[in-house]
Design an enzyme around this catalytic site. Structure first.
Site, PDB file in Angstrom:
ATOM      1  N   ASP A 129       0.795  -1.235   0.000  1.00  0.00           N
ATOM      2  CA  ASP A 129       0.000   0.000   0.000  1.00  0.00           C
ATOM      3  C   ASP A 129       0.828   1.287   0.000  1.00  0.00           C
ATOM      4  O   ASP A 129       0.315   2.358  -0.300  1.00  0.00           O
ATOM      5  CB  ASP A 129      -0.946   0.015   1.202  1.00  0.00           C
ATOM      6  CG  ASP A 129      -0.212  -0.015   2.547  1.00  0.00           C
ATOM      7  OD1 ASP A 129       1.037  -0.070   2.558  1.00  0.00           O
ATOM      8  OD2 ASP A 129      -0.886   0.006   3.597  1.00  0.00           O
ATOM      9  N   HIS A 130       2.122   1.197   0.325  1.00  0.00           N
ATOM     10  CA  HIS A 130       2.921   2.406   0.546  1.00  0.00           C
ATOM     11  C   HIS A 130       3.675   2.901  -0.688  1.00  0.00           C
ATOM     12  O   HIS A 130       4.157   4.044  -0.691  1.00  0.00           O
ATOM     13  CB  HIS A 130       3.940   2.159   1.664  1.00  0.00           C
ATOM     14  CG  HIS A 130       3.442   2.505   3.035  1.00  0.00           C
ATOM     15  ND1 HIS A 130       2.312   1.936   3.573  1.00  0.00           N
ATOM     16  CD2 HIS A 130       3.921   3.357   3.982  1.00  0.00           C
ATOM     17  CE1 HIS A 130       2.124   2.422   4.802  1.00  0.00           C
ATOM     18  NE2 HIS A 130       3.077   3.287   5.062  1.00  0.00           N
ATOM     19  N   ASP A 194       3.510  -0.798  11.347  1.00  0.00           N
ATOM     20  CA  ASP A 194       3.026   0.522  10.977  1.00  0.00           C
ATOM     21  C   ASP A 194       2.393   1.131  12.215  1.00  0.00           C
ATOM     22  O   ASP A 194       1.695   0.437  12.967  1.00  0.00           O
ATOM     23  CB  ASP A 194       2.003   0.433   9.840  1.00  0.00           C
ATOM     24  CG  ASP A 194       1.645   1.805   9.286  1.00  0.00           C
ATOM     25  OD1 ASP A 194       2.202   2.192   8.247  1.00  0.00           O
ATOM     26  OD2 ASP A 194       0.809   2.496   9.907  1.00  0.00           O
ATOM     27  N   ARG A 476      -1.870  12.611  10.111  1.00  0.00           N
ATOM     28  CA  ARG A 476      -0.681  13.405  10.433  1.00  0.00           C
ATOM     29  C   ARG A 476      -0.566  14.606   9.516  1.00  0.00           C
ATOM     30  O   ARG A 476      -0.964  14.552   8.361  1.00  0.00           O
ATOM     31  CB  ARG A 476       0.586  12.551  10.319  1.00  0.00           C
ATOM     32  CG  ARG A 476       0.643  11.489  11.372  1.00  0.00           C
ATOM     33  CD  ARG A 476       2.019  10.861  11.530  1.00  0.00           C
ATOM     34  NE  ARG A 476       1.942   9.893  12.619  1.00  0.00           N
ATOM     35  CZ  ARG A 476       2.265   8.617  12.533  1.00  0.00           C
ATOM     36  NH1 ARG A 476       2.753   8.144  11.405  1.00  0.00           N
ATOM     37  NH2 ARG A 476       2.141   7.817  13.560  1.00  0.00           N
ATOM     38  N   SER A 671       5.648   7.856  12.682  1.00  0.00           N
ATOM     39  CA  SER A 671       5.656   6.534  12.063  1.00  0.00           C
ATOM     40  C   SER A 671       6.509   5.550  12.846  1.00  0.00           C
ATOM     41  O   SER A 671       7.433   5.920  13.565  1.00  0.00           O
ATOM     42  CB  SER A 671       6.182   6.651  10.633  1.00  0.00           C
ATOM     43  OG  SER A 671       6.485   5.405  10.096  1.00  0.00           O
ATOM     44  N   ARG A 673       8.555   3.560  11.501  1.00  0.00           N
ATOM     45  CA  ARG A 673       9.655   3.145  10.618  1.00  0.00           C
ATOM     46  C   ARG A 673      10.967   2.927  11.370  1.00  0.00           C
ATOM     47  O   ARG A 673      11.530   3.832  11.972  1.00  0.00           O
ATOM     48  CB  ARG A 673       9.823   4.138   9.474  1.00  0.00           C
ATOM     49  CG  ARG A 673      10.287   5.505   9.840  1.00  0.00           C
ATOM     50  CD  ARG A 673      10.141   6.484   8.683  1.00  0.00           C
ATOM     51  NE  ARG A 673       8.745   6.715   8.342  1.00  0.00           N
ATOM     52  CZ  ARG A 673       8.301   7.816   7.749  1.00  0.00           C
ATOM     53  NH1 ARG A 673       9.120   8.771   7.408  1.00  0.00           N
ATOM     54  NH2 ARG A 673       7.020   7.948   7.476  1.00  0.00           N
TER      55      ARG A 673
END
Length: 785
Positions: A129-130, A194, A476, A671, A673
């Site tokens: 999806d990213h 995520d 965000r 995030s 990440r």
């Protein structure tokens, strides 16, 4: 089966004998087995084990339990012996499943490959999806993404097939919508790579965002560690109505708690107002709990969840949840660490921003506030969708607003985009006419993906540096997050408010009180939108986009080319040498907010998420250097020349010089990440010292063998200057709860000593000593083999 359950429940109550369902009814339990999802028919929901663990812990603690405590403690590895103290002890947990989005799955799967294990130990999925950039529209953008990202998609698909991981192809939809539709259920514990994984709390699950290394632990069958969360209760009374929406609940809570007010806590919603919110509305609220730093958020199981489970083909799960409902709601008399009360009947529509999601304003005030602050009031683009607000109900309410404008001959004055949350949502809103209405009002339907919400937006209507305003239904709004333009003032609100403001074209419009002028010159007022929470017909599943892993994937080849610019096999980080960290240089002393977007930018950098060396070229390029007030400009202490942060870090690494980063409050918010931890480690960083950390980022730093430390006295932040050298001493006696000493050496020869706190437990100290959590895992494997 249900009759037997009723009879059994009657006798248990009547006899008060303490009989357990799993003791007296083995045949019943066998018949009641329900799969966790349609895609994993052999993996079953184990409410009996949850019940057993809850009873063990409740007896030990001798007090009523909150809902989140029931689910968290119900997944303890050793409920009989686990030390439990909110906010202090580390829990060893056994989550039910793992979910990974494609940008973080690359590094997670690379780490899993490095572990040497043949197959994942729990049900796991990858969701593409990213990596889909919003540019021309859904189908065209999807075709382009498949072409550009073919190497990465092939890697993820083949790695999934080899190691037993389900693969959702590009175009399937956003990970969190797919999880809600297929994998979340009341009482589940799910971890996802995520930060918006808490979206699944809308279905009564404890769903927690983590870094890839945490996901590897769970996929490897290792107990997962989490500091025992505190529990913040949000009591909802009254009833949502009019223009107020579930989004306004979390926008209000964000204004109360701020971006760090939920750190280390689970937000647990309860009270009579809960039943006025749809299941997908509850998911919206839980999703954006990430913006207040919460570990996760959750709602108690109720009829709205049961309705959603039934409509998404999981009535069997709802029936099973009904049988165990007492374990899927909080105990009467349970205690919260903090309680917030919100009367939904009095809640007004909100809009938060710019530049931070906790700057809350009633929609009625935003026009005047914007004019006072000098923010642009003309709206250039309105964007609805994202993992936070892309449900059938969201699209329906937005379409209801759009229909009113069209009836009066109006279209959006602002550009307007729509992002469906999943292929199922896209197909269903196409069938039911919502998508066409949104197109007619001026909207562009984008691919089923994250798109502009994460910076995947090839924006053409402005130049970089141009001051402008956008309104979104996203989560965000950090500086430059959506379009890489630091002058874009982004505001987050509900999809229906975005639609209304896009029609008006200005922040000065309040749909509750203000009038629009129709094409015929007559004034009219928008009525509050009303829409079905679920389709009257069944959902249209759309195209089949799921790839099942084969029963035996051992023969599957996973190809990573040594010359690839997108993928790179990982090399182990170096072990701690047993010495103190002496005379470290300061790479950067960060001024103000430093999110994971500042540390490891997304947008165009997403294509390098599987190549650690290449993506390290974005290290801290968004952070503001306190020395000169600039981004991506730091002094090289060895040459005295200013240059980009990554180049300076690479120079230090080449010269064999260790370095540190100094940060402010809530460092690493945003995030999940883990690249924001991998990159500093890869380029020679050893220590990150801040006033405070966001939860996920602090854990990610520990996992990669770095030392995240906090000032015992936050004022000591001012004692360190970018030109100083730092030594961390006493590492030979590094122990849980014992502060470390930091010696600051100033250029004039003077020294100061300060104390630094940490949250390491014994096993996390072993990660540091081994060089990373993955290194430590390999050490333990070698010892046991």
């Amino acid at each position: 089966c249900k009759v037997l359950v009723v009879i059994l429940s009657f006798f248990q109550h009547a006899l008060n004998s303490g009989i357990r369902r799993y003791h007296v009814a083995p045949v019943l339990c066998q018949r009641a087995k329900v799969a966790m999802s349609h895609f994993e028919p052999n993996d079953h929901i184990d409410y009996e084990k949850l019940e057993k663990n809850i009873n063990i812990v409740r007896k030990r603690l001798d007090r009523p339990l909150t809902l989140s405590e029931k689910i968290v403690y119900g997944h303890l590895d050793d409920p009989a012996k686990q030390e439990i103290e909110r906010g202090k002890t580390y829990l060893r947990l056994r989550p039910d499943r793992v979910a990974m989005q494609d940008a973080t799955a690359q590094m997670a799967m690379l780490q899993f490959i490095s572990s040497g294990l043949p197959k994942v130990a729990v049900p796991s999925t990858i969701h593409c999806d990213h990596l889909i950039e919003a540019q021309l529209g859904g189908e065209k953008d999807l075709r382009r993404a498949k072409d550009i990202n073919q190497e990465v998609y092939n890697f993820l698909a083949t790695a999934g097939a080899k190691y037993g991981v389900g693969f959702w192809k590009p175009g399937s939809g956003i990970i969190h919508q797919i999880i809600l539709e297929n994998y979340s259920y009341p009482g589940v514990m799910l971890i996802g790579t995520d930060s918006h994984t808490p979206n699944g709390g809308g279905l009564g699950g404890v769903c927690i965002g983590v870094g890839g290394a945490d996901a590897v632990d769970v996929m490897a069958g290792i107990p997962w560690e989490l500091k025992c969360p505190k529990v913040i209760g949000v009591k909802l009374t009254g009833k949502l109505s009019g223009w107020s929406s579930p989004k306004d609940v979390i926008l209000k809570v964000a204004g109360i708690l701020t971006v760090k007010g939920g750190t280390g806590a689970i937000i647990e919603y309860h009270g009579p107002g809960v039943d006025s919110i749809s299941c997908t509305g509850m998911a919206t609220i839980c999703n954006m709990g990430a913006e207040i730093g919460a570990t996760t958020s959750i709602f108690p199981y109720n009829a709205r969840m049961k309705k959603y489970l039934g409509k998404t083909g999981r009535a069997d799960i709802a029936a099973l949840a009904d049988e165990f409902q007492q374990h899927l709601v909080p105990d009467s008399g349970c205690q919260y660490d903090q309680v917030i009360e919100i009367n939904l009947s009095e809640l007004k529509p909100h809009i938060n921003g710019p530049f931070t999601p906790d700057l809350a304003h009633p929609v009625s005030d935003i026009g005047a506030v914007a004019e006072k602050e000098g923010w642009p009031v003309d709206i250039r683009v309105g964007l609805i969708g994202s993992c936070t607000n892309s449900s059938y109900e969201d699209m329906g309410r937005s379409a209801a607003v759009a229909k009113q404008a069209l009836a009066h001959g109006l279209k959006c004055k602002s550009k307007f985009t729509i992002t469906p949350g999943s292929e199922q949502i896209r197909a269903t809103i196409e069938r039911d006419g919502y998508a066409q209405v949104l197109r007619e009002v001026g909207g562009l339907v984008l691919a089923n993906a994250c798109g502009p919400c994460i910076g995947q937006w090839d924006r053409k209507d402005i130049k970089k540096g141009e001051k402008n305003t956008i309104v979104t239904s996203y989560n965000r709004n950090f500086t430059g997050r959506n379009d890489a333009n630091p002058e874009t003032h982004a505001f987050v609100t509900s999809p229906e408010i975005v639609t209304a403001l896009s029609i008006a074209g200005t922040l000065k419009f309040n749909p509750e009180t203000d009038y629009l002028t129709g094409a015929d010159g007559k004034k009219f007022k928008l009525e509050a939108p009303d829409a079905d929470e679920l389709p009257k017909l069944e959902f249209d599943p759309g195209q089949d986009t799921y790839q099942y892993p084969p029963k035996d994937g051992s023969g599957q080849h996973v190809d990573v080319s040594p010359t690839s610019q997108r993928l790179q096999l990982l090399e182990p980080f170096d072990k701690w040498d047993g010495k103190d960290l002496e005379d470290m240089l300061i790479l950067i002393k960060v001024k103000g907010k430093c999110t994971t977007d500042h540390i490891s930018a997304a947008g165009p950098w997403l294509k390098f998420r599987g190549h650690l060396d290449n993506i390290s070229n974005n290290l801290l390029i968004g952070a503001i250097n306190i020395e000169n007030g600039k981004a991506n400009s730091v002094r090289n202490a060895l040459t005295q020349e200013f240059g980009p942060v990554p180049d300076t870090a690479r120079y230090y690494k080449k010269m064999g010089v260790k370095w540190a980063v100094i940060g402010d409050e809530n460092y690493g918010e945003g995030s999940s990440r883990e690249h924001a931890a991998l990159e500093p480690r890869h380029l020679g960083g050893r220590v990150i010292i801040t006033k405070s950390f966001a939860r996920i980022h602090e854990t990610n730093l520990k996992k990669q063998g770095l030392l995240p430390l906090t000032f015992a006295d936050p004022a000591d932040y001012n004692k360190i200057h970018p030109v100083d050298k730092l030594s961390i001493v006493g590492l030979a006696d590094f122990a849980p709860g014992k502060p470390l000493k930091c010696i600051i050496k100033h250029p004039n020869g003077s020294q100061e000593t300060i104390m630094l706190n940490h949250t390491f437990n014994e096993s996390q100290i072993e990660w540091f000593q081994a060089g990373s959590a993955l290194n430590r895992m390999k050490e333990l494997q070698q010892k046991s083999s």
